[in-house]
Design a protein around this motif. Structure first.
Motif, PDB file in Angstrom:
ATOM      1  N   PHE A  59      78.981  36.018   0.552  1.00 55.37           N
ATOM      2  CA  PHE A  59      79.245  37.446   0.729  1.00 55.37           C
ATOM      3  C   PHE A  59      79.941  37.730   2.060  1.00 55.37           C
ATOM      4  N   ARG A  60      79.613  36.952   3.074  1.00 52.29           N
ATOM      5  CA  ARG A  60      80.214  37.171   4.383  1.00 52.29           C
ATOM      6  C   ARG A  60      81.670  36.683   4.422  1.00 52.29           C
ATOM      7  N   GLU A  61      81.895  35.467   3.916  1.00 52.59           N
ATOM      8  CA  GLU A  61      83.212  34.855   4.046  1.00 52.59           C
ATOM      9  C   GLU A  61      84.186  35.257   2.935  1.00 52.59           C
ATOM     10  N   LYS A  62      83.693  35.371   1.709  1.00 57.87           N
ATOM     11  CA  LYS A  62      84.583  35.686   0.586  1.00 57.87           C
ATOM     12  C   LYS A  62      84.713  37.182   0.341  1.00 57.87           C
ATOM     13  N   LYS A  63      83.645  37.916   0.560  1.00 59.30           N
ATOM     14  CA  LYS A  63      83.645  39.347   0.270  1.00 59.30           C
ATOM     15  C   LYS A  63      83.774  40.213   1.522  1.00 59.30           C
ATOM     16  N   GLY A  64      83.613  39.608   2.683  1.00 62.54           N
ATOM     17  CA  GLY A  64      83.784  40.346   3.931  1.00 62.54           C
ATOM     18  C   GLY A  64      82.638  41.270   4.296  1.00 62.54           C
ATOM     19  N   PHE A  65      81.451  41.039   3.719  1.00 64.08           N
ATOM     20  CA  PHE A  65      80.303  41.871   4.032  1.00 64.08           C
ATOM     21  C   PHE A  65      79.635  41.386   5.323  1.00 64.08           C
ATOM     22  N   PRO A  66      79.221  42.301   6.206  1.00 69.87           N
ATOM     23  CA  PRO A  66      78.399  41.900   7.350  1.00 69.87           C
ATOM     24  C   PRO A  66      77.106  41.253   6.848  1.00 69.87           C
ATOM     25  N   GLU A  67      76.563  40.334   7.624  1.00 74.57           N
ATOM     26  CA  GLU A  67      75.377  39.602   7.177  1.00 74.57           C
ATOM     27  C   GLU A  67      74.210  40.533   6.874  1.00 74.57           C
ATOM     28  N   ALA A  68      74.041  41.584   7.685  1.00 78.31           N
ATOM     29  CA  ALA A  68      72.935  42.524   7.462  1.00 78.31           C
ATOM     30  C   ALA A  68      73.089  43.227   6.115  1.00 78.31           C
TER      31      ALA A  68
END
Length: 233
Positions: A59-68
């Motif tokens: 989610f962080r690397e492929k979707k660009g979501f912050p970890e939180a």
């Protein structure tokens, strides 16, 4: 009555939808008249089949979501899963390309074991943290369902079932399906997403009534008629 379900192995809502759908179906008197066909869909065909990521990384690397934000989303899905009787283990789940898993699903379909294979793949991915893109993992799942080991190995390592997987994906695209799970009920109605049990139950009843069950007599009384035993007034 035929139910077609487009799904991807790494979609948690597909697993939730499967459980809710099956719970609804088991409540209905015509459940034994329902044929379920699982269809292939890939949420992210760009993934490298030789690599894996954990859910947060994906989610962080492929979707660009912050970890939180990713953590909060995963927590919400896990809570939904508990409501459907699933204890998701997202900490162990390995995100990878699922094309080979879909090929194995089509092999299982050949032996009328696609529903069992779909369940086995979900458990392997979401509960046991196994790499469902790995050949040995997939062959082991096939063996657990009494499928031939070498036939399974050939299914996932050659292009034998590529056309069937791609045909499912193309059919979904041609019908405007952009997300899964996606249920098509006897070719008449569609249900999108992991709906509650009650929604599936209502949709199945309506579909059965309109496409399978005998005609309903709305005349209000019995008029003069004839049957195999003679005529009556």
């Amino acid at each position: 009555m035929k139910i077609e379900i487009w799904s991807d192995v790494m979609c948690p809502f597909c697993y939730i939808g499967k459980n809710n759908f099956e719970e609804a179906l088991n409540k209905l008197p015509f459940k034994d008249e329902v044929q379920v066909e699982w269809k292939s869909f890939q949420l992210d065909p760009s993934l490298d089949p030789k690599q894996t990521q954990n859910t947060i990384e994906y989610f962080r690397e492929k979707k660009g979501f912050p970890e939180a934000q990713a953590t909060q989303m995963i927590s919400q899905v896990a809570q939904m899963g508990k409501g459907a009787g699933i204890d998701f283990n997202f900490e162990k789940a390995l995100i990878t390309n699922t094309f080979s898993a879909h090929k194995l699903l089509h092999l299982a379909k050949k032996y009328n074991k696609s529903n069992e294979m779909e369940e086995a793949l979900f458990i392997a991915h979401f509960i046991d943290g196994k790499n469902v893109g790995d050949t040995e993992v997939l062959v082991s799942l096939a063996e657990s369902l009494d499928l031939d080991k070498e036939e399974a190995r050939q299914a996932v390592t050659t292009d034998q079932w590529d056309n069937e997987v791609n045909q499912d994906i193309l059919e979904a695209r041609n019908n405007g399906v952009s997300g899964v799970p996606f249920f098509v009920l006897n070719g008449k109605y569609a249900v999108s997403g992991a709906q509650p049990v009650e929604a599936f139950e209502e949709a199945l009843q309506q579909t059965y009534k309109e496409t399978v069950s005998p005609f309903k007599d709305i005349s209000g009384s019995s008029g003069a008629s004839c049957d195999a035993d003679g005529c009556s007034i």
